[in-house]
Design a protein around this motif. Sequence first.
Motif, PDB file in Angstrom:
ATOM      1  N   LEU A  40       1.020  -1.634   0.528  1.00 31.94           N
ATOM      2  CA  LEU A  40      -0.092   0.286  -0.258  1.00 31.94           C
ATOM      3  C   LEU A  40       0.782   1.358   0.056  1.00 31.94           C
ATOM      4  CD1 LEU A  40      -2.606  -0.868   1.864  1.00 31.94           C
ATOM      5  CD2 LEU A  40      -3.067  -0.274   0.468  1.00 31.94           C
ATOM      6  N   ARG A  41       1.550   0.869   1.089  1.00 32.09           N
ATOM      7  CA  ARG A  41       2.726   2.115   1.026  1.00 32.09           C
ATOM      8  C   ARG A  41       3.921   2.746  -0.441  1.00 32.09           C
ATOM      9  NH1 ARG A  41       1.223   5.658   3.043  1.00 32.09           N
ATOM     10  NH2 ARG A  41       3.393   7.421   3.713  1.00 32.09           N
ATOM     11  N   CYS A  42       4.061   1.480  -1.096  1.00 32.64           N
ATOM     12  CA  CYS A  42       4.157   1.137  -2.484  1.00 32.64           C
ATOM     13  C   CYS A  42       3.648   2.168  -3.683  1.00 32.64           C
ATOM     14  CB  CYS A  42       5.196  -0.038  -3.225  1.00 32.64           C
ATOM     15  SG  CYS A  42       6.498  -0.849  -2.346  1.00 32.64           S
ATOM     16  N   ALA A  43       1.944   1.812  -3.516  1.00 28.28           N
ATOM     17  CA  ALA A  43       1.408   2.189  -4.313  1.00 28.28           C
ATOM     18  C   ALA A  43       1.035   3.563  -3.699  1.00 28.28           C
ATOM     19  CB  ALA A  43      -0.158   1.398  -4.172  1.00 28.28           C
ATOM     20  N   ASP A  44       1.411   4.159  -2.734  1.00 24.42           N
ATOM     21  CA  ASP A  44       1.385   5.913  -2.445  1.00 24.42           C
ATOM     22  C   ASP A  44       3.044   6.243  -3.469  1.00 24.42           C
ATOM     23  OD1 ASP A  44      -0.798   5.172  -0.948  1.00 24.42           O
ATOM     24  OD2 ASP A  44       0.172   5.353   0.722  1.00 24.42           O
ATOM     25  N   GLY A  45       3.369   5.577  -3.681  1.00 24.24           N
ATOM     26  CA  GLY A  45       4.653   6.761  -4.435  1.00 24.24           C
ATOM     27  C   GLY A  45       5.616   6.366  -3.826  1.00 24.24           C
ATOM     28  N   LEU A  46       5.714   6.167  -2.498  1.00 23.20           N
ATOM     29  CA  LEU A  46       6.684   6.007  -1.510  1.00 23.20           C
ATOM     30  C   LEU A  46       7.655   5.306  -2.286  1.00 23.20           C
ATOM     31  CD1 LEU A  46       4.677   7.544   0.362  1.00 23.20           C
ATOM     32  CD2 LEU A  46       5.759   6.521   2.337  1.00 23.20           C
ATOM     33  N   THR A  47       9.135   5.801  -2.268  1.00 28.92           N
ATOM     34  CA  THR A  47      10.263   4.902  -2.377  1.00 28.92           C
ATOM     35  C   THR A  47      10.723   3.866  -1.526  1.00 28.92           C
ATOM     36  OG1 THR A  47      12.041   6.493  -0.703  1.00 28.92           O
ATOM     37  CG2 THR A  47      11.246   6.620  -3.034  1.00 28.92           C
ATOM     38  N   SER A  48      11.361   2.719  -1.604  1.00 30.17           N
ATOM     39  CA  SER A  48      11.579   1.824  -0.363  1.00 30.17           C
ATOM     40  C   SER A  48      11.881   2.237   0.268  1.00 30.17           C
ATOM     41  CB  SER A  48      12.321  -0.393  -1.167  1.00 30.17           C
ATOM     42  OG  SER A  48      12.090  -0.293  -2.845  1.00 30.17           O
ATOM     43  N   LYS A  49      13.612   3.072   0.011  1.00 30.19           N
ATOM     44  CA  LYS A  49      13.608   3.444   1.445  1.00 30.19           C
ATOM     45  C   LYS A  49      13.014   3.695   2.586  1.00 30.19           C
ATOM     46  CE  LYS A  49      18.000   5.765   2.402  1.00 30.19           C
ATOM     47  NZ  LYS A  49      19.589   6.451   2.090  1.00 30.19           N
ATOM     48  N   GLU A  50      12.522   5.111   1.548  1.00 25.35           N
ATOM     49  CA  GLU A  50      11.301   5.648   2.358  1.00 25.35           C
ATOM     50  C   GLU A  50      10.642   5.059   3.517  1.00 25.35           C
ATOM     51  OE1 GLU A  50      10.481   9.881   0.191  1.00 25.35           O
ATOM     52  OE2 GLU A  50       9.504   7.858  -0.597  1.00 25.35           O
ATOM     53  N   ILE A  51       9.933   3.649   2.747  1.00 25.01           N
ATOM     54  CA  ILE A  51       9.112   2.500   3.667  1.00 25.01           C
ATOM     55  C   ILE A  51       9.686   1.472   4.367  1.00 25.01           C
ATOM     56  CG2 ILE A  51       7.568   0.734   3.423  1.00 25.01           C
ATOM     57  CD1 ILE A  51       7.053   2.334   0.108  1.00 25.01           C
ATOM     58  N   ALA A  52      11.024   1.501   4.472  1.00 19.86           N
ATOM     59  CA  ALA A  52      11.617   0.440   5.166  1.00 19.86           C
ATOM     60  C   ALA A  52      12.343   2.097   6.240  1.00 19.86           C
ATOM     61  CB  ALA A  52      12.742   0.792   4.303  1.00 19.86           C
ATOM     62  N   ALA A  53      12.591   3.061   5.874  1.00 18.39           N
ATOM     63  CA  ALA A  53      12.469   3.917   7.224  1.00 18.39           C
ATOM     64  C   ALA A  53      11.074   4.150   8.497  1.00 18.39           C
ATOM     65  CB  ALA A  53      13.141   5.409   6.986  1.00 18.39           C
ATOM     66  N   GLU A  54       9.862   3.958   7.132  1.00 22.55           N
ATOM     67  CA  GLU A  54       8.379   4.315   8.148  1.00 22.55           C
ATOM     68  C   GLU A  54       8.133   3.044   8.946  1.00 22.55           C
ATOM     69  OE1 GLU A  54       4.264   5.410   6.746  1.00 22.55           O
ATOM     70  OE2 GLU A  54       5.815   5.755   5.649  1.00 22.55           O
ATOM     71  N   LEU A  55       8.320   2.135   8.396  1.00 18.92           N
ATOM     72  CA  LEU A  55       7.882   0.617   9.086  1.00 18.92           C
ATOM     73  C   LEU A  55       9.211   0.062   9.372  1.00 18.92           C
ATOM     74  CD1 LEU A  55       5.844  -0.366   5.695  1.00 18.92           C
ATOM     75  CD2 LEU A  55       4.691   0.853   7.808  1.00 18.92           C
ATOM     76  N   GLY A  56       9.863   0.491   9.280  1.00 18.68           N
ATOM     77  CA  GLY A  56      10.666  -0.626  10.917  1.00 18.68           C
ATOM     78  C   GLY A  56      11.560  -2.136   9.954  1.00 18.68           C
ATOM     79  N   HIS A  57      11.151  -1.546   8.890  1.00 17.25           N
ATOM     80  CA  HIS A  57      12.001  -2.699   7.637  1.00 17.25           C
ATOM     81  C   HIS A  57      13.665  -2.728   7.075  1.00 17.25           C
ATOM     82  CE1 HIS A  57       8.416  -6.003   8.311  1.00 17.25           C
ATOM     83  NE2 HIS A  57       7.648  -4.642   8.465  1.00 17.25           N
ATOM     84  N   SER A  58      13.953  -3.295   6.578  1.00 19.47           N
ATOM     85  CA  SER A  58      15.148  -3.223   6.031  1.00 19.47           C
ATOM     86  C   SER A  58      14.920  -3.185   4.466  1.00 19.47           C
ATOM     87  CB  SER A  58      15.907  -4.670   5.486  1.00 19.47           C
ATOM     88  OG  SER A  58      15.626  -5.843   5.286  1.00 19.47           O
ATOM     89  N   GLU A  59      15.712  -2.159   3.924  1.00 21.58           N
ATOM     90  CA  GLU A  59      14.752  -2.162   2.265  1.00 21.58           C
ATOM     91  C   GLU A  59      15.124  -2.862   1.414  1.00 21.58           C
ATOM     92  OE1 GLU A  59      16.869   1.518  -1.134  1.00 21.58           O
ATOM     93  OE2 GLU A  59      17.583   1.474   1.276  1.00 21.58           O
ATOM     94  N   HIS A  60      15.958  -4.460   1.505  1.00 16.92           N
ATOM     95  CA  HIS A  60      16.268  -5.021   0.830  1.00 16.92           C
ATOM     96  C   HIS A  60      14.956  -5.904   1.126  1.00 16.92           C
ATOM     97  CE1 HIS A  60      17.089  -9.435  -0.837  1.00 16.92           C
ATOM     98  NE2 HIS A  60      16.788 -10.148   0.509  1.00 16.92           N
ATOM     99  N   THR A  61      14.368  -6.454   2.318  1.00 15.76           N
ATOM    100  CA  THR A  61      12.741  -6.994   1.831  1.00 15.76           C
ATOM    101  C   THR A  61      11.351  -6.536   1.680  1.00 15.76           C
ATOM    102  OG1 THR A  61      13.418  -7.570   4.435  1.00 15.76           O
ATOM    103  CG2 THR A  61      10.821  -7.234   4.073  1.00 15.76           C
TER     104      THR A  61
END
Length: 365
Positions: A40-61
Motif C-alpha cells: 500500500l505504501r509502494c502504491a502511494d508513490g514512496l520509495t523503498s528507502k522511505e518505506i523501510a524507514a517508516e515501517l522498520g523493515h530493511s530496504e531489501h525486504t
Amino acid sequence: MRGRASVAIALSDEERGFLEAQLRRHKAARSLSDRCRIVLRCADGLTSKEIAAELGHSEHTVGKWRRRFAEHRIEGLSDEYRAGRPRTISDEQIADVIKRTLETTPKDATHWSIRSMAEEIGLSHTTIRRIWNAFGLQPHRAETFKLSTDPLFVDKVQDVVGLYMSPPNRAIVLCVDEKSQIQALDREQPVLPMAPGVAERRTHTYTRNGTTSLFAALDIATGAVIGKCYKRHRATEFLDFLKELDRRMPAGRDVHVVMDNYATHKTPRVKAWLARRPHWHVHFTPTSASWLNQVERWFAELTRKQIQRGVHRSVADLEADIAAFIDAHNENPKPYKWVKSADEILASVKRFCQKTLAGTSDSGD
C-alpha cells in the motif's frame, strides 16, 4: 551512482480493498499484514528507502515484496513452498517399526521400550518415539478386562439400564453393594505434611489395625447414600442392612434394589424377607459386570478422597471417617447421570468381543 529504479505499483480497486481489509483483520498473520502495508505504501508513490524507514523493515525486504507483488499480484504475497530437509526414514522402515512393535517382543522383556526398539532396528530413539506417537503405539501400557459369561447378560443389562434411564413413577431405586475388608492402616512413621515445593511424604510401610466392611445404598434420583459399617459381611449383616433401609424408606413407595450376584444376597433368609415385602423388587446385575452398579462409582470416590491416603490407628477411627464422609456427601448430594442406553452398551460389548476374537484368531495363526 544511482541504484536500480523501484518498480512502480498501481492498484486496482479490488486489490486495494483486499489489502486494506487484511490490515483490519484481528486474526490476520503478522507477516501478511506487514506485506500488505508495504504494498500500500509502494502504491502511494514512496520509495523503498522511505518505506523501510517508516515501517522498520530493511530496504531489501521492501524491495523484495514490491517486486513479488508487481510480478504475481495478490498471490505473490504468500510464502513460497519450501521443500525442507529430505526424508531420511523410508516408509518401509516405518512399517517395519510398526510391525515389530505389534507382532514381536524382545528376548529379555514382555514388551518393547523406545531404546530397545531403537537398538533392534538401528534407528535413533527419538525417531522411534515420533513413529510411536504418530501411530498411537504405547507398548508400556496394558489394560485389564473381563467379559461377563452370564447367560442372561442381555436381559439383565436391559433391565438395569432401563431402570436407570426410565425409573417407575413414585418408586425409589437403590443401588446396593458392600465394600468389604477396608483396612485401618497407620504409617510406621509420621506423615510429613506438604510444604511449598515439597509434596506430602509418607512411608511405604504401614501397620494394620483391623478391618471393617461397609454396606451402602445409593439413591439414583437424589445421589444420597445410606451406609453402615459391620465387622463382617455375611448374610446376617446384609439382612440387617436391608432392614435398616426398610425403616428409612417412605411408606407406600415401591423400592427397586440393584445388586450383584454375591452369595450373601441370595440366601434363604434374605429371599424369605424380600418375599414378605412385595413392594421390594430386586434387579440383579450380570456376573462380572459390577460397572452396572452405580454405587461402585461412589465407592471409588470414597477410596480416592478418604481411604487411600487416610491414617487410621483403629477401626473406630476408620468407621468414624467413613461416617463423616457419608454425612458430608449427603449435605449436597448429586446423582450420577447415566447416558448410555442398553442398546449402545450391548453394541459396544459386541464390537469388543469381535475385536477380541479376531485378535485371538490372528495370534493362533
